[in-house]
Motif scaffolding. Structure first.
Motif, PDB file in Angstrom:
ATOM      1  N   ARG A 147      41.401  41.796  50.665  1.00 50.14           N
ATOM      2  CA  ARG A 147      40.207  41.306  49.224  1.00 50.14           C
ATOM      3  C   ARG A 147      39.077  41.644  49.637  1.00 50.14           C
ATOM      4  O   ARG A 147      38.170  42.000  48.948  1.00 50.14           O
ATOM      5  N   ILE A 156      36.051  45.518  42.416  1.00 53.55           N
ATOM      6  CA  ILE A 156      35.541  44.544  41.750  1.00 53.55           C
ATOM      7  C   ILE A 156      34.108  44.495  40.521  1.00 53.55           C
ATOM      8  O   ILE A 156      34.486  44.308  39.676  1.00 53.55           O
ATOM      9  N   HIS A 157      33.708  45.114  41.160  1.00 54.43           N
ATOM     10  CA  HIS A 157      32.359  45.421  40.034  1.00 54.43           C
ATOM     11  C   HIS A 157      32.552  46.475  39.369  1.00 54.43           C
ATOM     12  O   HIS A 157      31.258  47.686  39.022  1.00 54.43           O
ATOM     13  N   HIS A 186      33.393  38.215  36.528  1.00 57.77           N
ATOM     14  CA  HIS A 186      34.683  37.828  37.554  1.00 57.77           C
ATOM     15  C   HIS A 186      34.364  36.843  37.927  1.00 57.77           C
ATOM     16  O   HIS A 186      33.004  36.218  38.447  1.00 57.77           O
ATOM     17  N   ARG A 187      35.299  36.693  38.791  1.00 58.95           N
ATOM     18  CA  ARG A 187      34.797  35.249  39.188  1.00 58.95           C
ATOM     19  C   ARG A 187      36.240  35.644  40.818  1.00 58.95           C
ATOM     20  O   ARG A 187      37.239  36.165  40.370  1.00 58.95           O
ATOM     21  N   ILE A 188      35.743  35.992  42.114  1.00 61.21           N
ATOM     22  CA  ILE A 188      36.783  35.692  42.989  1.00 61.21           C
ATOM     23  C   ILE A 188      37.236  34.169  43.594  1.00 61.21           C
ATOM     24  O   ILE A 188      36.301  33.813  44.050  1.00 61.21           O
ATOM     25  N   GLU A 245      37.532  42.917  46.913  1.00 61.93           N
ATOM     26  CA  GLU A 245      35.725  43.531  46.648  1.00 61.93           C
ATOM     27  C   GLU A 245      35.045  44.421  46.519  1.00 61.93           C
ATOM     28  O   GLU A 245      33.806  44.469  46.020  1.00 61.93           O
ATOM     29  N   SER A 246      35.674  44.950  47.494  1.00 62.62           N
ATOM     30  CA  SER A 246      34.828  46.952  47.303  1.00 62.62           C
ATOM     31  C   SER A 246      34.969  47.103  45.289  1.00 62.62           C
ATOM     32  O   SER A 246      34.128  48.560  45.007  1.00 62.62           O
TER      33      SER A 246
END
Length: 69
Positions: free
Chosen positions: A44, A51-52, A58-60, A48-49
């Motif tokens: 994760r 995904i931007h 987007h949704r996690i 997350e680092s």
């Protein structure tokens, strides 16, 4: 079928890729030409680092004890 948007499913793909290739994959997925993309990851923090990438929504979601958060 013509006119239908595909769904791309990537299961824990980041465990197989180095940072640069994972970043390239996210750029491709966020370009909007692949349709809706679902990516699973067991890492994760790493996910997350990265995904931007791009400007796509987007949704996690997380899962713990079989419950989606």
């Amino acid at each position: 079928t013509a006119g239908e948007t595909p769904i791309l499913l990537l299961d824990d793909v980041f465990s197989e890729l180095d940072h640069d290739r994972a970043h390239q994959l996210l750029q491709l997925a966020s370009a909007g030409t692949l349709g809706q993309t679902f990516i699973t990851s067991t890492e994760r923090g790493r996910f997350e680092s990265m995904i931007h990438v791009g400007d796509r929504d987007h949704r996690i979601f997380g899962m713990q004890n079989s419950v989606v958060h």
